[in-house]
Motif scaffolding. Sequence first.
Motif, PDB file in Angstrom:
ATOM      1  N   GLU A 138       0.842  -1.209   0.000  1.00  0.00           N
ATOM      2  CA  GLU A 138       0.000   0.000   0.000  1.00  0.00           C
ATOM      3  C   GLU A 138       0.871   1.251   0.000  1.00  0.00           C
ATOM      4  O   GLU A 138       0.587   2.227  -0.709  1.00  0.00           O
ATOM      5  CB  GLU A 138      -0.916  -0.004   1.224  1.00  0.00           C
ATOM      6  N   LYS A 139       1.948   1.233   0.767  1.00  0.00           N
ATOM      7  CA  LYS A 139       2.840   2.393   0.854  1.00  0.00           C
ATOM      8  C   LYS A 139       3.462   2.696  -0.508  1.00  0.00           C
ATOM      9  O   LYS A 139       3.472   3.840  -0.968  1.00  0.00           O
ATOM     10  CB  LYS A 139       3.927   2.138   1.894  1.00  0.00           C
ATOM     11  N   THR A 140       3.969   1.644  -1.158  1.00  0.00           N
ATOM     12  CA  THR A 140       4.570   1.821  -2.476  1.00  0.00           C
ATOM     13  C   THR A 140       3.531   2.296  -3.478  1.00  0.00           C
ATOM     14  O   THR A 140       3.795   3.171  -4.308  1.00  0.00           O
ATOM     15  CB  THR A 140       5.208   0.508  -2.965  1.00  0.00           C
ATOM     16  N   MET A 141       2.333   1.725  -3.394  1.00  0.00           N
ATOM     17  CA  MET A 141       1.272   2.087  -4.326  1.00  0.00           C
ATOM     18  C   MET A 141       0.991   3.587  -4.280  1.00  0.00           C
ATOM     19  O   MET A 141       0.922   4.254  -5.317  1.00  0.00           O
ATOM     20  CB  MET A 141       0.000   1.312  -4.011  1.00  0.00           C
ATOM     21  N   HIS A 142       0.862   4.127  -3.080  1.00  0.00           N
ATOM     22  CA  HIS A 142       0.552   5.557  -2.957  1.00  0.00           C
ATOM     23  C   HIS A 142       1.713   6.426  -3.445  1.00  0.00           C
ATOM     24  O   HIS A 142       1.499   7.536  -3.925  1.00  0.00           O
ATOM     25  CB  HIS A 142       0.183   5.899  -1.521  1.00  0.00           C
ATOM     26  N   ALA A 143       2.936   5.898  -3.342  1.00  0.00           N
ATOM     27  CA  ALA A 143       4.104   6.680  -3.756  1.00  0.00           C
ATOM     28  C   ALA A 143       4.297   6.706  -5.269  1.00  0.00           C
ATOM     29  O   ALA A 143       4.808   7.688  -5.806  1.00  0.00           O
ATOM     30  CB  ALA A 143       5.360   6.120  -3.078  1.00  0.00           C
ATOM     31  N   VAL A 144       3.882   5.633  -5.963  1.00  0.00           N
ATOM     32  CA  VAL A 144       4.211   5.525  -7.399  1.00  0.00           C
ATOM     33  C   VAL A 144       3.002   5.499  -8.333  1.00  0.00           C
ATOM     34  O   VAL A 144       3.174   5.532  -9.551  1.00  0.00           O
ATOM     35  CB  VAL A 144       5.086   4.279  -7.676  1.00  0.00           C
ATOM     36  N   GLN A 145       1.804   5.452  -7.789  1.00  0.00           N
ATOM     37  CA  GLN A 145       0.626   5.299  -8.645  1.00  0.00           C
ATOM     38  C   GLN A 145       0.558   6.357  -9.738  1.00  0.00           C
ATOM     39  O   GLN A 145       0.262   6.061 -10.893  1.00  0.00           O
ATOM     40  CB  GLN A 145      -0.647   5.340  -7.805  1.00  0.00           C
ATOM     41  N   TYR A 146       0.851   7.609  -9.417  1.00  0.00           N
ATOM     42  CA  TYR A 146       0.738   8.697 -10.399  1.00  0.00           C
ATOM     43  C   TYR A 146       1.699   8.519 -11.575  1.00  0.00           C
ATOM     44  O   TYR A 146       1.461   9.044 -12.658  1.00  0.00           O
ATOM     45  CB  TYR A 146       0.973  10.046  -9.725  1.00  0.00           C
ATOM     46  N   LEU A 147       2.776   7.758 -11.374  1.00  0.00           N
ATOM     47  CA  LEU A 147       3.736   7.505 -12.450  1.00  0.00           C
ATOM     48  C   LEU A 147       3.272   6.396 -13.387  1.00  0.00           C
ATOM     49  O   LEU A 147       3.634   6.379 -14.561  1.00  0.00           O
ATOM     50  CB  LEU A 147       5.097   7.098 -11.865  1.00  0.00           C
ATOM     51  N   ILE A 148       2.483   5.458 -12.872  1.00  0.00           N
ATOM     52  CA  ILE A 148       2.182   4.228 -13.599  1.00  0.00           C
ATOM     53  C   ILE A 148       0.834   4.254 -14.305  1.00  0.00           C
ATOM     54  O   ILE A 148       0.721   3.842 -15.463  1.00  0.00           O
ATOM     55  CB  ILE A 148       2.245   3.029 -12.628  1.00  0.00           C
ATOM     56  N   ALA A 149      -0.191   4.720 -13.630  1.00  0.00           N
ATOM     57  CA  ALA A 149      -1.547   4.627 -14.201  1.00  0.00           C
ATOM     58  C   ALA A 149      -2.419   5.768 -13.725  1.00  0.00           C
ATOM     59  O   ALA A 149      -2.371   6.155 -12.563  1.00  0.00           O
ATOM     60  CB  ALA A 149      -2.179   3.290 -13.821  1.00  0.00           C
ATOM     61  N   LYS A 150      -3.240   6.274 -14.628  1.00  0.00           N
ATOM     62  CA  LYS A 150      -4.209   7.306 -14.279  1.00  0.00           C
ATOM     63  C   LYS A 150      -5.422   6.650 -13.619  1.00  0.00           C
ATOM     64  O   LYS A 150      -5.685   5.461 -13.826  1.00  0.00           O
ATOM     65  CB  LYS A 150      -4.634   8.059 -15.537  1.00  0.00           C
ATOM     66  N   PRO A 151      -6.174   7.404 -12.812  1.00  0.00           N
ATOM     67  CA  PRO A 151      -7.354   6.829 -12.141  1.00  0.00           C
ATOM     68  C   PRO A 151      -8.320   6.146 -13.103  1.00  0.00           C
ATOM     69  O   PRO A 151      -8.902   5.105 -12.784  1.00  0.00           O
ATOM     70  CB  PRO A 151      -7.994   8.040 -11.457  1.00  0.00           C
ATOM     71  N   GLU A 152      -8.500   6.721 -14.316  1.00  0.00           N
ATOM     72  CA  GLU A 152      -9.431   6.098 -15.258  1.00  0.00           C
ATOM     73  C   GLU A 152      -8.933   4.751 -15.761  1.00  0.00           C
ATOM     74  O   GLU A 152      -9.728   3.891 -16.144  1.00  0.00           O
ATOM     75  CB  GLU A 152      -9.722   7.036 -16.433  1.00  0.00           C
ATOM     76  N   GLU A 153      -7.617   4.530 -15.775  1.00  0.00           N
ATOM     77  CA  GLU A 153      -7.087   3.221 -16.142  1.00  0.00           C
ATOM     78  C   GLU A 153      -7.382   2.208 -15.043  1.00  0.00           C
ATOM     79  O   GLU A 153      -7.845   1.097 -15.307  1.00  0.00           O
ATOM     80  CB  GLU A 153      -5.579   3.304 -16.383  1.00  0.00           C
ATOM     81  N   LEU A 154      -7.119   2.606 -13.805  1.00  0.00           N
ATOM     82  CA  LEU A 154      -7.375   1.709 -12.674  1.00  0.00           C
ATOM     83  C   LEU A 154      -8.850   1.341 -12.583  1.00  0.00           C
ATOM     84  O   LEU A 154      -9.199   0.206 -12.251  1.00  0.00           O
ATOM     85  CB  LEU A 154      -6.917   2.366 -11.368  1.00  0.00           C
ATOM     86  N   SER A 155      -9.731   2.294 -12.890  1.00  0.00           N
ATOM     87  CA  SER A 155     -11.171   2.050 -12.747  1.00  0.00           C
ATOM     88  C   SER A 155     -11.702   1.034 -13.759  1.00  0.00           C
ATOM     89  O   SER A 155     -12.784   0.483 -13.568  1.00  0.00           O
ATOM     90  CB  SER A 155     -11.942   3.368 -12.884  1.00  0.00           C
TER      91      SER A 155
END
Length: 196
Positions: free
Chosen positions: A87-104
């Motif tokens: 979870e910690k890593t996810m919050h740190a790198v999410q903006y680099l890897i995927a936009k919210p619309e991709e995750l959704s």
Amino acid sequence: MLPLSLSNAVPKRKREYLAGRLCASEALMRAGYPQPYFPAMGTDRLPVWPQGWLGSISHSGNYATAAVVRQECHLLLGIDIQQQVSEKTMHAVQYLIAKPEELSLIEGLDDSRRLTLIFSAKESLYKTLYPQVRRIQEFDAAKLVQVDVHTLTFALTRDWSDAWKAGTCIGVNYAEVSDYMFTAACIGNDVSGSLA
């Protein structure tokens, strides 16, 4: 079998390299290659495959994997394995890897597993195209546009080369095993226009 460039590497890196090459040799033998073959590391740090063969190697956590195909039927191949991010890593790198619309677009997985899956799939996509384009791309150079059972479809968001234009769609297959995501993209020789 260990290249000179890794002679001073940490033990973990040496183990990963050797495990990946053992997987590659086993994959080649199972696919019909007539003798043991351990791909050397080329000057571009990519594995050097026997003539007439394509392959890809990946490792994460305690696992290594490799895939091979005959070049007569396939143009490009890339695979990746990723252990689920914390979870910690996810919050740190999410903006680099995927936009919210991709995750959704991905249903039935928690946020950490969604991000791990998209990260791994984009890695497979990049490893697939890199031998042709020879240019490093950021994660936003491909966007998840469709999700089907065991396949994610990505659209290139900019031109990667004259052959791989913005808008080209490429399918990446995936499987989840325990807390690992396995992904692979394989493009045939008959490719033209949009891929899926």
